[in-house]
Design an enzyme around this catalytic site. Structure first.
Site, PDB file in Angstrom:
ATOM      1  N   CYS A 127     -98.129 -28.985 -35.384  1.00 51.75           N
ATOM      2  CA  CYS A 127     -99.475 -28.435 -35.569  1.00 51.75           C
ATOM      3  C   CYS A 127     -99.395 -26.954 -35.925  1.00 51.75           C
ATOM      4  CB  CYS A 127    -100.320 -28.687 -34.327  1.00 51.75           C
ATOM      5  SG  CYS A 127    -102.082 -28.337 -34.536  1.00 51.75           S
ATOM      6  N   LYS A 157     -94.119 -30.268 -27.700  1.00 51.76           N
ATOM      7  CA  LYS A 157     -94.707 -29.055 -28.251  1.00 51.76           C
ATOM      8  C   LYS A 157     -94.799 -27.949 -27.206  1.00 51.76           C
ATOM      9  CE  LYS A 157     -98.676 -27.396 -30.847  1.00 51.76           C
ATOM     10  NZ  LYS A 157    -100.115 -27.557 -31.081  1.00 51.76           N
ATOM     11  N   GLU A 159     -98.080 -35.342 -37.397  1.00 51.84           N
ATOM     12  CA  GLU A 159     -98.412 -35.167 -35.978  1.00 51.84           C
ATOM     13  C   GLU A 159     -99.314 -36.304 -35.493  1.00 51.84           C
ATOM     14  OE1 GLU A 159    -100.883 -31.907 -33.242  1.00 51.84           O
ATOM     15  OE2 GLU A 159    -101.098 -31.974 -35.429  1.00 51.84           O
TER      16      GLU A 159
END
Length: 527
Positions: A398, A339, A280
């Site tokens: 994440c 995301k 990430e």
């Protein structure tokens, strides 16, 4: 005698005992059998209490437990950690009140009602106010392969249910041994047989599923060779612009070694991997804002001749997105995923005007959530007949791997492989990366998908569809966190649809029904 003379000290000891056992069941100690008895001291301390005292005692145990498992949040924000622990402990307190309510029930179904209550509280905790499902009891069993197989039916909450049920079983046995009057015999027997039967069924299912999965591994299926790179970049360097060339250089060195081998050590790669994955926000800075840096990345990938999946922050129309970018072997952008689930106080600050002292956490404005469950087509090799060669994957960025519904939706959309890209450098070299990896294990089992993790500071690993960690980036001593390196992993792409993938958390609904039925039964018996 001790209990009557020092009631406060006894209460503190029982709470500390329960919290300590449960903490040891989680990483880094990973003594998972302790979770099966960890609640017994707390349950003993709740006997004979008023509802308010039951809440207070269970709440204190929750403070000790969450403080011992989530202390690493102090590296991000001490006030935030204290507030979060104080909030999460409320769920322990509510369980204490519920346990107190059922304490006098004479029905043999009482253990199932109590276990259902715990399960429902965990589910609410994982979803209310964006949710925080870390440290659910079921996660403590991620190395207990036999019992976690039931997760493809029930999700992680079914494993939590079993753990609480066994704690109640041990307490019932302990009480029976201590008291054992003739009047208690029938109740004791029924309370023992029913939970044991459920546990036997769960164990048998685990044995069966593991055998089925072993046979499935021998059948032909699309596969790929994937390299994950763990560069171990300190968080202090991530937003320090002068360090960006050095960050890029670290990734390039490790990536070349993964693609071509390590000539200095006399090791050459047998074959280039099909895909290389960076963690990430591994690309330094904001994508496209530094054209020279981005051109350098594209040129590097083209020289390498291997597709690259990298994490980057993207700015579009004045909004920032936490994104996964897939580059072809020629350095061209193929697809990207923005995301969906943002982390409060990590990627955005709720009611920012009330928390100005937290603005140092985010060096930019709040992130914006994406709105599409993206399924990536695996870059096909030359000569492959179909696009992607029957292979597809989706990315969990994440903490998205801690949200079971996101992984489930990706599987329903056709992802045959799950990838978790994360950066846990925020939390230093603590138990946080290992607790994070626990969630990935369950997302794989729930949907029967292999899962690959690429983490900046670890744990970078591959997990098969049975929940087994197959391979990880580690140094010569076996240390998995705060080391740099790479690992090349052979993974399978699966398209089977589990009960959980299709129907979701119906087990939680069953727990709600069971809890209601137990409450009704108790009221009927009191009449």
């Amino acid at each position: 005698m001790f209990s009557r003379k020092y009631p406060l000290l006894r209460m503190l000891l029982l709470n500390a005992w329960s919290a300590g056992l449960l903490i040891l069941a989680f990483p880094k100690m990973d003594i998972w059998p302790l979770a099966w008895i960890g609640l017994v001291p707390l349950l003993r301390g709740l006997e004979g209490q008023t509802p308010s005292r039951a809440f207070a005692r269970a709440y204190l145990c929750g403070v000790l437990f969450f403080g011992g498992t989530l202390y690493w949040l102090i590296h991000v924000t001490l006030p935030g950690m204290v507030l979060l622990v104080a909030y999460l402990a409320v769920y322990f307190g509510l369980f204490g009140v519920g346990y107190n309510f059922f304490a006098g029930s004479k029905t043999a179904w009482k253990p199932f009602g109590i276990a259902s209550l715990w399960t429902l509280l965990e589910f609410i905790r994982a979803h209310f106010l964006t949710g925080f499902g870390w440290a659910s009891l079921g996660y403590s069993q991620y190395k207990n392969l036999l019992f976690i197989q039931v997760a493809d039916l029930t999700g992680v909450y079914g494993v939590s249910f079993l753990v609480v049920l066994v704690n109640l079983l041990f307490k019932e046995i302990f009480d029976g041994i201590r008291e054992a009057p003739t009047a208690r015999k029938l109740k004791f027997t029924l309370s023992l047989i029913l939970p044991v039967l459920v546990l036997a069924l769960a164990l048998g299912y685990g044995v069966l599923r593991l055998a089925v999965m072993r046979r499935a591994q021998t059948r032909p299926a699309p596969q790929a060779s994937i390299a994950v790179v763990q560069a171990n970049i300190p968080q202090s360097m991530k937003w320090y612009e002068p360090a960006w060339p050095d960050i890029m250089a670290r990734y390039k060195i490790l990536t070349e070694a993964a693609a071509f081998g390590e000539p200095r050590q006399g090791r050459a790669a047998k074959e280039k991997p099909d895909l290389i994955i960076w963690p990430e926000t591994s690309y330094p800075g904001i994508l496209w804002e530094d054209k020279e840096l981005f051109d350098e990345l594209r040129g590097f990938v083209a020289r390498l001749g291997v597709p690259l999946l990298a994490g980057s922050i993207v700015r579009e129309n004045g909004r920032y997105y936490n994104t996964a970018i897939l580059l072809s072997k020629d350095g061209e952008i193929l697809q990207q995923y923005k995301k969906i689930h943002l982390v409060p106080f990590g990627e955005y600050i709720p009611l920012r005007f009330l928390f100005p002292f937290l603005e140092h956490i985010l060096p930019i404005e709040d992130f914006t959530a994406g709105g599409e469950y993206t399924v990536f087509d695996f870059p096909r090799k030359e000569g492959a007949k179909a696009k992607g060669g029957g292979r597809s994957f989706s990315v969990l960025i994440c903490f998205e791997d801690t949200i079971e519904g996101i992984a489930r939706q990706f599987a329903r959309q056709g992802a045959g492989l799950l990838v978790n890209m994360t950066n846990d450098a925020w939390f230093k070299d603590t138990k946080a990366p290992f607790m994070h990896a626990q969630a990935s294990v369950f997302r794989g089992v729930e949907n029967r998908r292999s899962l690959v993790r690429a983490a900046n500071t670890g744990v970078s690993c591959s997990i098969d569809a049975s929940g087994r960690m197959v391979q990880a980036v580690a140094d010569e001593r076996g240390k998995k966190t705060y080391v740099s390196g790479y690992a090349i992993m052979k993974v399978r792409f699966d398209q089977q649809e589990t009960f959980y993938t299709r129907y979701g958390d119906v087990f939680v609904l069953a727990c709600a029904g069971l809890l209601w039925a137990t409450v009704r039964r108790k009221k009927i018996l009191k009449r």
